[in-house]
Scaffold this motif. Structure first.
Motif, PDB file in Angstrom:
ATOM      1  N   VAL A 165       0.852  -1.189   0.000  1.00  0.00           N
ATOM      2  CA  VAL A 165       0.000   0.000   0.000  1.00  0.00           C
ATOM      3  C   VAL A 165       0.889   1.241   0.000  1.00  0.00           C
ATOM      4  CG1 VAL A 165      -1.836   1.235   1.211  1.00  0.00           C
ATOM      5  CG2 VAL A 165      -1.720  -1.276   1.336  1.00  0.00           C
ATOM      6  N   GLU A 166       0.622   2.176  -0.919  1.00  0.00           N
ATOM      7  CA  GLU A 166       1.460   3.372  -1.049  1.00  0.00           C
ATOM      8  C   GLU A 166       0.688   4.473  -1.781  1.00  0.00           C
ATOM      9  OE1 GLU A 166       3.886   6.193  -0.992  1.00  0.00           O
ATOM     10  OE2 GLU A 166       4.816   4.384  -0.150  1.00  0.00           O
ATOM     11  N   LEU A 167       0.888   5.722  -1.350  1.00  0.00           N
ATOM     12  CA  LEU A 167       0.213   6.869  -1.957  1.00  0.00           C
ATOM     13  C   LEU A 167       0.958   7.440  -3.168  1.00  0.00           C
ATOM     14  CD1 LEU A 167      -0.827   8.812   1.279  1.00  0.00           C
ATOM     15  CD2 LEU A 167      -2.406   7.839  -0.413  1.00  0.00           C
ATOM     16  N   VAL A 168       2.278   7.239  -3.238  1.00  0.00           N
ATOM     17  CA  VAL A 168       3.077   7.848  -4.298  1.00  0.00           C
ATOM     18  C   VAL A 168       3.091   6.929  -5.525  1.00  0.00           C
ATOM     19  CG1 VAL A 168       5.345   8.762  -4.921  1.00  0.00           C
ATOM     20  CG2 VAL A 168       4.511   9.004  -2.566  1.00  0.00           C
ATOM     21  N   PRO A 169       2.485   7.361  -6.643  1.00  0.00           N
ATOM     22  CA  PRO A 169       2.393   6.485  -7.824  1.00  0.00           C
ATOM     23  C   PRO A 169       3.739   5.986  -8.326  1.00  0.00           C
ATOM     24  CG  PRO A 169       0.944   8.392  -8.063  1.00  0.00           C
ATOM     25  CD  PRO A 169       1.781   8.645  -6.838  1.00  0.00           C
ATOM     26  N   GLU A 170       4.760   6.837  -8.281  1.00  0.00           N
ATOM     27  CA  GLU A 170       6.072   6.432  -8.778  1.00  0.00           C
ATOM     28  C   GLU A 170       6.662   5.305  -7.947  1.00  0.00           C
ATOM     29  OE1 GLU A 170       5.216  10.483 -10.291  1.00  0.00           O
ATOM     30  OE2 GLU A 170       5.019   9.496  -8.332  1.00  0.00           O
ATOM     31  N   ARG A 171       6.394   5.294  -6.649  1.00  0.00           N
ATOM     32  CA  ARG A 171       6.899   4.213  -5.808  1.00  0.00           C
ATOM     33  C   ARG A 171       6.123   2.920  -6.042  1.00  0.00           C
ATOM     34  NH1 ARG A 171       8.925   7.006  -0.094  1.00  0.00           N
ATOM     35  NH2 ARG A 171      10.391   8.425  -1.128  1.00  0.00           N
ATOM     36  N   LEU A 172       4.863   3.037  -6.369  1.00  0.00           N
ATOM     37  CA  LEU A 172       4.087   1.849  -6.750  1.00  0.00           C
ATOM     38  C   LEU A 172       4.649   1.245  -8.029  1.00  0.00           C
ATOM     39  CD1 LEU A 172       0.553   3.283  -5.973  1.00  0.00           C
ATOM     40  CD2 LEU A 172       1.502   1.236  -4.908  1.00  0.00           C
ATOM     41  N   GLU A 173       5.047   2.103  -8.975  1.00  0.00           N
ATOM     42  CA  GLU A 173       5.612   1.610 -10.230  1.00  0.00           C
ATOM     43  C   GLU A 173       6.959   0.927  -9.990  1.00  0.00           C
ATOM     44  OE1 GLU A 173       6.213   0.670 -14.200  1.00  0.00           O
ATOM     45  OE2 GLU A 173       4.409   1.127 -13.035  1.00  0.00           O
ATOM     46  N   ILE A 174       7.778   1.495  -9.108  1.00  0.00           N
ATOM     47  CA  ILE A 174       9.053   0.855  -8.774  1.00  0.00           C
ATOM     48  C   ILE A 174       8.801  -0.525  -8.166  1.00  0.00           C
ATOM     49  CG2 ILE A 174      11.039   0.963  -7.211  1.00  0.00           C
ATOM     50  CD1 ILE A 174      11.006   4.021  -7.637  1.00  0.00           C
ATOM     51  N   ALA A 175       7.811  -0.619  -7.269  1.00  0.00           N
ATOM     52  CA  ALA A 175       7.487  -1.912  -6.647  1.00  0.00           C
ATOM     53  C   ALA A 175       7.022  -2.918  -7.693  1.00  0.00           C
ATOM     54  CB  ALA A 175       6.419  -1.725  -5.579  1.00  0.00           C
ATOM     55  N   ARG A 176       6.252  -2.439  -8.677  1.00  0.00           N
ATOM     56  CA  ARG A 176       5.815  -3.344  -9.742  1.00  0.00           C
ATOM     57  C   ARG A 176       7.024  -3.899 -10.495  1.00  0.00           C
ATOM     58  NH1 ARG A 176       5.324  -3.643 -14.875  1.00  0.00           N
ATOM     59  NH2 ARG A 176       6.143  -1.535 -15.196  1.00  0.00           N
ATOM     60  N   LYS A 177       8.018  -3.042 -10.763  1.00  0.00           N
ATOM     61  CA  LYS A 177       9.227  -3.482 -11.444  1.00  0.00           C
ATOM     62  C   LYS A 177      10.035  -4.455 -10.587  1.00  0.00           C
ATOM     63  CE  LYS A 177       9.717   0.702 -14.238  1.00  0.00           C
ATOM     64  NZ  LYS A 177      10.525   1.939 -14.486  1.00  0.00           N
ATOM     65  N   CYS A 178       9.842  -4.376  -9.276  1.00  0.00           N
ATOM     66  CA  CYS A 178      10.537  -5.295  -8.353  1.00  0.00           C
ATOM     67  C   CYS A 178       9.768  -6.598  -8.162  1.00  0.00           C
ATOM     68  CB  CYS A 178      10.755  -4.616  -7.003  1.00  0.00           C
ATOM     69  SG  CYS A 178      11.955  -3.260  -7.039  1.00  0.00           S
ATOM     70  N   GLY A 179       8.639  -6.741  -8.846  1.00  0.00           N
ATOM     71  CA  GLY A 179       7.924  -8.006  -8.830  1.00  0.00           C
ATOM     72  C   GLY A 179       6.785  -8.118  -7.849  1.00  0.00           C
ATOM     73  N   ILE A 180       6.356  -7.001  -7.249  1.00  0.00           N
ATOM     74  CA  ILE A 180       5.241  -7.045  -6.305  1.00  0.00           C
ATOM     75  C   ILE A 180       3.933  -7.031  -7.090  1.00  0.00           C
ATOM     76  CG2 ILE A 180       4.205  -5.979  -4.276  1.00  0.00           C
ATOM     77  CD1 ILE A 180       7.120  -7.121  -4.000  1.00  0.00           C
ATOM     78  N   VAL A 299      17.612  -4.243  -6.740  1.00  0.00           N
ATOM     79  CA  VAL A 299      18.173  -3.044  -6.136  1.00  0.00           C
ATOM     80  C   VAL A 299      18.282  -1.900  -7.143  1.00  0.00           C
ATOM     81  CG1 VAL A 299      20.217  -2.044  -5.045  1.00  0.00           C
ATOM     82  CG2 VAL A 299      19.441  -4.315  -4.385  1.00  0.00           C
ATOM     83  N   GLU A 300      18.698  -2.197  -8.361  1.00  0.00           N
ATOM     84  CA  GLU A 300      18.889  -1.129  -9.347  1.00  0.00           C
ATOM     85  C   GLU A 300      17.637  -0.275  -9.481  1.00  0.00           C
ATOM     86  OE1 GLU A 300      19.667  -4.266  -9.834  1.00  0.00           O
ATOM     87  OE2 GLU A 300      21.738  -4.409 -10.543  1.00  0.00           O
ATOM     88  N   GLU A 301      16.465  -0.899  -9.336  1.00  0.00           N
ATOM     89  CA  GLU A 301      15.205  -0.170  -9.459  1.00  0.00           C
ATOM     90  C   GLU A 301      15.014   0.852  -8.336  1.00  0.00           C
ATOM     91  OE1 GLU A 301      14.882  -4.007 -11.663  1.00  0.00           O
ATOM     92  OE2 GLU A 301      15.675  -3.362  -9.714  1.00  0.00           O
ATOM     93  N   LEU A 302      15.688   0.635  -7.206  1.00  0.00           N
ATOM     94  CA  LEU A 302      15.534   1.507  -6.047  1.00  0.00           C
ATOM     95  C   LEU A 302      16.454   2.729  -6.102  1.00  0.00           C
ATOM     96  CD1 LEU A 302      15.462  -1.205  -3.220  1.00  0.00           C
ATOM     97  CD2 LEU A 302      13.551  -0.285  -4.535  1.00  0.00           C
ATOM     98  N   LEU A 303      17.482   2.663  -6.920  1.00  0.00           N
ATOM     99  CA  LEU A 303      18.474   3.737  -6.997  1.00  0.00           C
ATOM    100  C   LEU A 303      17.966   4.839  -7.926  1.00  0.00           C
ATOM    101  CD1 LEU A 303      21.269   4.941  -6.435  1.00  0.00           C
ATOM    102  CD2 LEU A 303      22.184   3.480  -8.257  1.00  0.00           C
ATOM    103  N   THR A 304      17.641   5.986  -7.359  1.00  0.00           N
ATOM    104  CA  THR A 304      17.117   7.099  -8.168  1.00  0.00           C
ATOM    105  C   THR A 304      18.148   8.200  -8.392  1.00  0.00           C
ATOM    106  OG1 THR A 304      16.196   8.184  -6.194  1.00  0.00           O
ATOM    107  CG2 THR A 304      14.742   6.690  -7.429  1.00  0.00           C
ATOM    108  N   HIS A 305      19.117   8.375  -7.476  1.00  0.00           N
ATOM    109  CA  HIS A 305      20.076   9.469  -7.602  1.00  0.00           C
ATOM    110  C   HIS A 305      21.450   9.037  -7.087  1.00  0.00           C
ATOM    111  CE1 HIS A 305      16.207  11.583  -7.611  1.00  0.00           C
ATOM    112  NE2 HIS A 305      16.814  12.581  -8.214  1.00  0.00           N
ATOM    113  N   VAL A 306      22.489   9.453  -7.801  1.00  0.00           N
ATOM    114  CA  VAL A 306      23.868   9.368  -7.325  1.00  0.00           C
ATOM    115  C   VAL A 306      24.392  10.793  -7.287  1.00  0.00           C
ATOM    116  CG1 VAL A 306      26.185   8.466  -7.730  1.00  0.00           C
ATOM    117  CG2 VAL A 306      24.187   7.076  -8.341  1.00  0.00           C
ATOM    118  N   ILE A 307      24.783  11.277  -6.103  1.00  0.00           N
ATOM    119  CA  ILE A 307      25.130  12.695  -5.951  1.00  0.00           C
ATOM    120  C   ILE A 307      26.541  12.883  -5.437  1.00  0.00           C
ATOM    121  CG2 ILE A 307      22.716  13.278  -5.460  1.00  0.00           C
ATOM    122  CD1 ILE A 307      23.811  13.772  -2.476  1.00  0.00           C
ATOM    123  N   ASN A 308      27.102  14.037  -5.723  1.00  0.00           N
ATOM    124  CA  ASN A 308      28.313  14.498  -5.060  1.00  0.00           C
ATOM    125  C   ASN A 308      27.926  14.900  -3.642  1.00  0.00           C
ATOM    126  OD1 ASN A 308      30.412  16.342  -4.115  1.00  0.00           O
ATOM    127  ND2 ASN A 308      31.132  16.412  -6.233  1.00  0.00           N
TER     128      ASN A 308
END
Length: 336
Positions: A165-180, A299-308
């Motif tokens: 269960v999640e309110l943020v659509p983008e996080r639901l999409e990431i979970a779908r890509k992770c097989g949920i 894991v790759e699906e969870l990585l959104t940013h690599v920063i200095n």
């Protein structure tokens, strides 16, 4: 030796500052040159915003990292100079630690940037360890941050029917890509009706609150079937005014479910494995790393940013205010 580290001087501020490194090591310590560290959106976010009870500024921050071993204490046998080590540590270019969870002789088998995510999965694994869930049970996970997504994946790998269960659509999409498979956005459908539909009215055997929002504990009870379990995975933060007797009756009264309430705080298990306990954070780390290496835990699906690290302010702001864009943020210390 001089290093740089992240400091939070006041509420909602993160800065990169110089510090002096004491190179003297205890017999069990290791000196690391950090390559990558991961921001914990929950724990560090609460420290950034001041939501964490007792927060005092200024303070450092950090959660988990991987780096190159520069020096080892006389009792250290797990790694040697030149190895890579994964540990729990602050966000800093140079760190001293005695808690090496994993060590690697180069070349690494997987991208070093994703190894710090191991800790988020071991935090989540605690909810499985403490639960009575069995193969084929239904588990509801509330929240799809790094910990909630990790819990969803782990319960599915253990043979559970997972509903997240999640309110943020983008996080639901990431979970779908992770097989949920079963994903619910409460803004778009009734959570109770959907859970009842998926479970044919039985509700969940286990519900995991993975955000740390005390306002969601009652929802967790309501989604859980008779004599099931509600597990607090997220650390409860913030004020919640409620008639506690009404909430406690979900646990006490059979007519309200007689539902067990459990803690899944990661520190219920020892840090290093000694053989005195079946489980430890070190052993959990080894298990998760194997799952990642073999492609079973995404894991790759969870990585959104690599920063200095110099851009830490924008990262903490993003994790706080732009949850649709920011989820997994790695600080790249090789840029310093």
């Amino acid at each position: 030796m001089k290093g740089k580290h992240i400091i939070m001087p006041e509420k909602r501020r993160a800065t990169l500052e110089d510090f002096e490194v004491d190179e003297n090591l205890g017999p069990d310590q290791v000196l690391l040159k950090t390559h990558y560290s991961l921001i914990s959106p929950g724990t560090e976010g609460a420290g950034f915003t001041g939501l964490e009870s007792g927060t005092q500024f200024p303070h450092g921050s950090g959660y988990t990292a991987i780096g190159e071993v520069l020096k080892v204490g006389k009792n250290v046998t797990k790694c040697t100079v030149g190895d890579f080590a994964f540990c729990y540590s602050s966000h800093a270019s140079i760190v001293k630690t005695s808690s090496i969870m994993l060590s690697f002789t180069p070349p690494l088998e997987i991208d070093a940037k994703i190894i710090p995510f191991v800790r988020m999965a071991t935090v989540a694994m605690t909810s499985l360890r403490v639960s009575s869930a069995e193969f084929g049970d239904t588990v509801v996970i509330i929240g799809l941050g790094l910990v909630g997504n990790s819990a969803s994946q782990i319960f599915k790998l253990a043979g559970m029917n997972v509903i997240s269960v999640e309110l943020v659509p983008e996080r639901l999409e990431i979970a779908r890509k992770c097989g949920i498979d079963h994903l619910i956005n409460p803004d778009e459908e009734d959570v109770h009706e959907r859970v009842n539909s998926i479970t044919n009215g039985r509700k969940a055997e286990v519900t995991v609150e993975a955000i740390g929002n005390p306002r969601l504990v009652e929802l967790a009870y309501q989604l859980t079937g008779r004599k099931g379990e509600v597990i607090l995975l997220g650390s409860p933060r913030g004020e919640y005014i409620k008639n506690v007797t009404d909430v406690l009756n979900y646990t006490h009264l059979i007519g309200r479910g007689a539902i067990t309430l459990k803690s899944a705080h990661e520190w219920v298990y020892p840090t290093m494995h000694s053989g005195e306990s079946k489980h430890s954070l070190e052993r959990n780390s080894q298990i998760v790393y194997s799952l990642i290496k073999n492609g079973k835990f995404k894991v790759e699906e969870l990585l959104t940013h690599v920063i200095n690290p110099e851009d830490a302010q924008s990262a903490y702001d993003g994790l706080t205010d732009k949850k649709n864009e920011y989820l997994g943020v790695i600080m790249d210390w090789t840029q310093i």
